[in-house]
Design a protein around this motif. Structure first.
Motif, mmCIF file in Angstrom:
data_model
loop_
_atom_site.group_PDB
_atom_site.id
_atom_site.type_symbol
_atom_site.label_atom_id
_atom_site.label_comp_id
_atom_site.label_asym_id
_atom_site.label_seq_id
_atom_site.Cartn_x
_atom_site.Cartn_y
_atom_site.Cartn_z
ATOM 1 N N SER A 148 0.859 -1.189 0.080
ATOM 2 C CA SER A 148 0.093 0.125 0.091
ATOM 3 C C SER A 148 0.786 1.385 -0.027
ATOM 4 C CB SER A 148 -1.031 -0.064 1.369
ATOM 5 O OG SER A 148 -0.214 0.215 2.367
ATOM 6 N N ALA A 149 2.205 1.048 0.172
ATOM 7 C CA ALA A 149 2.881 2.418 0.154
ATOM 8 C C ALA A 149 3.308 2.862 -1.173
ATOM 9 C CB ALA A 149 4.671 2.071 0.889
ATOM 10 N N GLU A 150 3.344 4.402 -1.251
ATOM 11 C CA GLU A 150 3.499 5.036 -2.406
ATOM 12 C C GLU A 150 2.517 4.816 -3.406
ATOM 13 O OE1 GLU A 150 5.381 7.477 -1.648
ATOM 14 O OE2 GLU A 150 6.467 6.784 0.223
ATOM 15 N N PRO A 151 1.281 4.962 -3.238
ATOM 16 C CA PRO A 151 0.391 4.532 -4.448
ATOM 17 C C PRO A 151 0.570 5.170 -5.733
ATOM 18 C CG PRO A 151 -0.822 5.590 -2.810
ATOM 19 C CD PRO A 151 0.513 5.337 -2.141
ATOM 20 N N GLU A 152 0.805 6.698 -5.839
ATOM 21 C CA GLU A 152 1.131 7.359 -6.675
ATOM 22 C C GLU A 152 2.314 6.891 -7.659
ATOM 23 O OE1 GLU A 152 0.738 11.289 -4.846
ATOM 24 O OE2 GLU A 152 -1.046 11.530 -6.045
ATOM 25 N N GLU A 153 3.368 6.843 -6.865
ATOM 26 C CA GLU A 153 4.464 6.446 -7.412
ATOM 27 C C GLU A 153 4.547 5.010 -8.113
ATOM 28 O OE1 GLU A 153 9.406 6.323 -6.538
ATOM 29 O OE2 GLU A 153 8.067 7.040 -4.935
ATOM 30 N N ARG A 154 3.843 4.123 -7.317
ATOM 31 C CA ARG A 154 3.349 2.959 -8.174
ATOM 32 C C ARG A 154 2.654 2.811 -9.310
ATOM 33 N NH1 ARG A 154 4.340 -1.668 -4.536
ATOM 34 N NH2 ARG A 154 4.812 -1.362 -2.338
ATOM 35 N N ALA A 155 1.766 3.834 -9.431
ATOM 36 C CA ALA A 155 0.950 3.993 -10.645
ATOM 37 C C ALA A 155 1.849 4.369 -11.732
ATOM 38 C CB ALA A 155 -0.073 5.001 -10.377
ATOM 39 N N CYS A 156 2.752 5.155 -11.505
ATOM 40 C CA CYS A 156 3.577 5.568 -12.570
ATOM 41 C C CYS A 156 4.456 4.563 -12.947
ATOM 42 C CB CYS A 156 4.862 6.715 -12.071
ATOM 43 S SG CYS A 156 3.907 8.329 -11.564
ATOM 44 N N LEU A 157 5.229 3.816 -11.976
ATOM 45 C CA LEU A 157 6.115 2.729 -12.192
ATOM 46 C C LEU A 157 5.218 1.413 -13.106
ATOM 47 C CD1 LEU A 157 8.035 2.819 -9.014
ATOM 48 C CD2 LEU A 157 8.722 3.126 -11.395
ATOM 49 N N ALA A 158 3.909 1.310 -12.861
ATOM 50 C CA ALA A 158 3.085 0.305 -13.724
ATOM 51 C C ALA A 158 3.035 0.620 -14.897
ATOM 52 C CB ALA A 158 1.663 0.348 -12.996
ATOM 53 N N LEU A 159 3.128 1.824 -15.328
ATOM 54 C CA LEU A 159 3.001 2.330 -16.690
ATOM 55 C C LEU A 159 4.315 1.936 -17.331
ATOM 56 C CD1 LEU A 159 1.617 5.889 -16.414
ATOM 57 C CD2 LEU A 159 0.412 3.911 -17.414
ATOM 58 N N LEU A 160 5.518 2.102 -16.434
ATOM 59 C CA LEU A 160 6.682 1.840 -17.060
ATOM 60 C C LEU A 160 6.961 0.153 -17.088
ATOM 61 C CD1 LEU A 160 9.568 2.978 -17.858
ATOM 62 C CD2 LEU A 160 10.271 2.200 -15.409
ATOM 63 N N ASP A 161 6.239 -0.640 -16.153
ATOM 64 C CA ASP A 161 6.302 -2.056 -16.625
ATOM 65 C C ASP A 161 5.302 -2.321 -17.674
ATOM 66 O OD1 ASP A 161 7.457 -2.167 -13.879
ATOM 67 O OD2 ASP A 161 5.508 -2.498 -12.941
ATOM 68 N N GLU A 162 4.280 -1.736 -18.203
ATOM 69 C CA GLU A 162 3.618 -1.852 -19.500
ATOM 70 C C GLU A 162 4.282 -1.076 -20.684
ATOM 71 O OE1 GLU A 162 -0.016 -0.072 -18.533
ATOM 72 O OE2 GLU A 162 -0.503 -1.488 -16.738
ATOM 73 N N GLY A 163 5.453 -0.967 -20.506
ATOM 74 C CA GLY A 163 6.130 -0.227 -21.554
ATOM 75 C C GLY A 163 5.788 1.050 -21.895
ATOM 76 N N ASP A 164 5.255 1.903 -21.242
ATOM 77 C CA ASP A 164 4.755 3.364 -21.502
ATOM 78 C C ASP A 164 5.856 4.108 -20.986
ATOM 79 O OD1 ASP A 164 3.480 5.725 -21.895
ATOM 80 O OD2 ASP A 164 1.776 5.232 -20.954
ATOM 81 N N LEU A 165 7.045 4.233 -21.393
ATOM 82 C CA LEU A 165 7.949 5.188 -20.714
ATOM 83 C C LEU A 165 7.381 6.518 -20.708
ATOM 84 C CD1 LEU A 165 10.929 5.818 -19.782
ATOM 85 C CD2 LEU A 165 11.716 5.736 -22.407
ATOM 86 N N ALA A 166 6.860 7.204 -21.807
ATOM 87 C CA ALA A 166 6.522 8.557 -21.806
ATOM 88 C C ALA A 166 5.576 8.551 -20.757
ATOM 89 C CB ALA A 166 5.791 8.763 -23.142
ATOM 90 N N GLY A 167 4.487 7.905 -20.645
ATOM 91 C CA GLY A 167 3.419 8.073 -19.459
ATOM 92 C C GLY A 167 4.124 8.126 -18.266
ATOM 93 N N ALA A 168 5.019 7.385 -17.959
ATOM 94 C CA ALA A 168 5.723 6.839 -16.843
ATOM 95 C C ALA A 168 6.676 8.270 -16.305
ATOM 96 C CB ALA A 168 6.501 5.917 -16.818
#
Length: 294
Positions: free
Chosen positions: A138-158
């Motif tokens: 549950s820690a750092e939800p906003e940062e986790r959301a950015c990193l989830a985009l990176l996991d999906e290959g969306d570097l620009a969105g991250a």
């Protein structure tokens, strides 16, 4: 007595890297990876201790900080590790040690993994780890959301998401304050908060990290992403200093490193928190790295 030098070098790919070159110029070279967000300026805090220990301390600004060219590709720990090896080449160093504090810890480890033949000792002082793997989900939800985009290959969105966090959450309140108020807010319970020389260096450091966002974005994405390091590649004797009361970079991070690096020693400091570990043990850290140097 010398106060050290600020310098910049071109890397093989044409990017620039800023660094502070201090301590004893004829001493054994130890690279310092500062915490995150922070720059080469933090190496000045090690300067006098390094002089006394007969150590040359070289502190770097990672990509996107100060005059160090930002990386537009996916940020990775190994990229910063290779940058340090390239800087060592440019400085003509055939062997060196590396130490990293707080958010600089993973980048110090990356340097040891990238250049195992030349890195003779590795130190991690209250260093960050793969926090998404270790911390509460549950820690750092906003940062986790950015990193989830990176996991999906969306570097620009991250990048966009992390830049928003840097500008509007991490930096926003500090930008509204003058130097003195900024320092008070930043240093908090730091045991050296009343030392004028320390405050002067920290004021310079804060101005540098508030100049832009790309360095903090690089650090956050590289540390938070899936690590591209093989810790089995680290051959140097490794010393891990962690505070028993550290709630920022917990002892669990130290245990994680110790379980994966072959020649690692975990040193747990009773009752000490993140700031105390980072600011109060520089002489012991340098002495231990010199002793471990092979």
């Amino acid at each position: 007595m010398s106060s050290g030098d600020e310098a910049s070098l071109a890397l093989p790919d044409g990017r620039l890297i800023d660094y502070f070159d201090g301590g004893d110029p004829s001493g054994r070279p130890i690279f310092f990876q500062p915490g995150s967000p922070n720059t080469r300026i933090m190496g000045k805090l090690w300067h006098q201790t390094a002089q006394a220990a007969e150590v040359r301390i070289i502190s770097v600004s990672r990509p996107g900080y100060g005059g160090s060219t930002a990386i537009t590709d996916r940020p990775t720990l190994s990229a910063a590790g290779r940058d340090l090896a390239d800087l060592a080449d440019s400085l003509g160093l055939d062997q060196y040690a590396v130490v990293g504090s707080s958010g600089g810890g993973p980048f110090a480890v990356a340097a040891a993994a990238a250049d195992p033949q030349r890195v003779r000792a590795l130190g991690v002082v209250a260093g960050a780890g793969p926090w998404r793997e270790i911390a509460d989900p549950s820690a750092e939800p906003e940062e986790r959301a950015c990193l989830a985009l990176l996991d999906e290959g969306d570097l620009a969105g991250a990048r966009v998401g992390m830049r928003h966090l840097v500008e509007n959450v991490w930096q926003a309140d500090l930008r509204k304050l003058d130097d003195a108020a900024r320092l008070d807010a930043w240093l908090g319970e730091d045991p050296l908060a009343g030392d004028e020389a320390y405050r002067a260096i920290m004021a310079d450091a804060m101005r540098a990290i508030l100049e832009g966002t790309e360095g903090a974005v690089f650090d956050a994405l590289a540390i938070g992403a899936g690590w591209d390091l093989d810790l089995r590649a680290v051959q140097a004797p490794t010393l891990l200093w962690y505070g028993e009361a550290d709630e920022v970079c917990t002892v669990e991070y130290g245990r994680w490193y110790a379980e994966r690096i072959a020649d690692a020693e975990l040193i747990v400091l009773p009752g000490e928190d993140h700031l105390t570990v980072g600011d109060s043990h520089r002489p012991e850290v340098l002495a231990a790295l010199l002793k471990a140097w092979q």
